[in-house]
Enzyme design. Structure first.
Site, PDB file in Angstrom:
ATOM      1  N   GLU A 115      47.596  14.690  36.412  1.00  0.00           N
ATOM      2  CA  GLU A 115      47.631  15.220  34.975  1.00  0.00           C
ATOM      3  C   GLU A 115      46.683  15.793  34.310  1.00  0.00           C
ATOM      4  O   GLU A 115      47.272  16.517  33.259  1.00  0.00           O
ATOM      5  CB  GLU A 115      48.465  14.127  34.495  1.00  0.00           C
ATOM      6  CG  GLU A 115      48.030  13.095  33.915  1.00  0.00           C
ATOM      7  CD  GLU A 115      47.234  11.945  34.623  1.00  0.00           C
ATOM      8  OE1 GLU A 115      46.988  11.024  34.178  1.00  0.00           O
ATOM      9  OE2 GLU A 115      46.970  12.095  35.758  1.00  0.00           O
TER      10      GLU A 115
ATOM     11  N   HIS B 185      43.224  11.664  38.730  1.00  0.00           N
ATOM     12  CA  HIS B 185      44.270  12.012  37.684  1.00  0.00           C
ATOM     13  C   HIS B 185      44.727  13.416  37.756  1.00  0.00           C
ATOM     14  O   HIS B 185      44.174  14.281  37.102  1.00  0.00           O
ATOM     15  CB  HIS B 185      43.730  11.742  36.411  1.00  0.00           C
ATOM     16  CG  HIS B 185      43.691  10.321  35.852  1.00  0.00           C
ATOM     17  ND1 HIS B 185      44.559   9.823  35.139  1.00  0.00           N
ATOM     18  CD2 HIS B 185      42.680   9.292  36.118  1.00  0.00           C
ATOM     19  CE1 HIS B 185      44.271   8.454  35.056  1.00  0.00           C
ATOM     20  NE2 HIS B 185      43.288   8.211  35.607  1.00  0.00           N
TER      21      HIS B 185
ATOM     22  N   CYS C  74      46.105   6.097  39.141  1.00  0.00           N
ATOM     23  CA  CYS C  74      45.057   5.237  38.573  1.00  0.00           C
ATOM     24  C   CYS C  74      45.524   3.899  38.328  1.00  0.00           C
ATOM     25  O   CYS C  74      46.019   3.018  39.225  1.00  0.00           O
ATOM     26  CB  CYS C  74      44.560   5.809  37.420  1.00  0.00           C
ATOM     27  SG  CYS C  74      42.904   4.972  37.101  1.00  0.00           S
TER      28      CYS C  74
END
Length: 226
Positions: free
Chosen positions: A199, A197, A89
């Site tokens: 994560e 994302h 990002c």
């Protein structure tokens, strides 16, 4: 834990997702190492994650100031020398601003912040995607206001021709990214940037899937066999 493998996670003023990135590294079996934007070196890490957020408040352009912070000097040098680097990002924006990746991230089509789950198709085998198969579909969150990937036609053709489009939205890009591109890589496949994302997709209790964990296990496996 993958013995001895240390993954640096950078924190800039305004970074939001460094803790999540460190958690993903730990869950994958690596040792996360905190790096600060003012660090003059990388403290012996084996790879680097540049996480998401709003570094320096996104002043000037998203990622523009962070790309010129002290820590990015050694990151650029190490990335060009073959160290695996992942930009997520805002981290993707920073890597483009720093010249490690081509193209730019601009305001979303319709000028709206997008926050939703998206489907991603793995398009290339890189240091960060080696545990996936090309064509595999992932489900991860996307949350950005300046996530529309753009580049001139010649650059886009080059990326396509060299197999450097790493991720593509498996549906029309919700941010208007050209050619539905969600992530790209350097020529050697060691530096990767993506807007969604991974994560935030490492645990079924908190994410839409555990698909994102594969990026972190991929790089650890690559490092372990290097």
């Amino acid at each position: 834990m993958t013995a001895g493998l240390r993954i640096g996670v950078i924190t800039f003023p305004g970074t939001l997702d460094d803790v999540d990135a460190a958690r993903a590294v730990r869950r994958a079996g690596g040792e996360p190492v905190a790096l600060w934007h003012d660090d003059a070196d990388l403290h012996g890490v084996d790879a680097v994650v540049v996480p998401g957020g709003f570094s320096y408040g996104d002043y000037l352009r998203a990622g523009a100031i962070a790309a010129r912070s002290p820590v990015m000097g050694p990151v650029v040098e190490a990335g060009r020398a073959g160290m695996p680097v992942l930009g997520i990002c805002n981290g993707f924006q920073i890597l483009c601003e720093a010249g490690l990746l081509p193209g730019a991230l601009v305001r979303n089509q319709g000028l709206r912040f997008v926050c939703r789950e998206v489907g991603l198709r793995v398009e290339a085998d890189t240091a960060w995607t080696s545990s996936f198969t090309v064509g595999q579909e992932l489900r991860v969150p996307l949350k950005s206001g300046e996530g529309r990937y753009v580049a001139d036609a010649a650059t886009l053709d080059e990326l396509e021709g060299e197999g450097r489009v790493v991720f593509r939205y498996s549906e029309p890009a919700p941010n208007g990214a050209l050619r539905d591109i969600a992530g790209v890589s350097s020529a050697d496949g060691r530096v990767v940037g993506l807007m969604p994302h991974p994560e935030h997709a490492i645990d079924d209790l908190t994410g839409p899937s555990t698909d994102g964990l594969g990026l972190f296990t991929s790089v650890l496996a690559q490092l372990a066999t290097a």
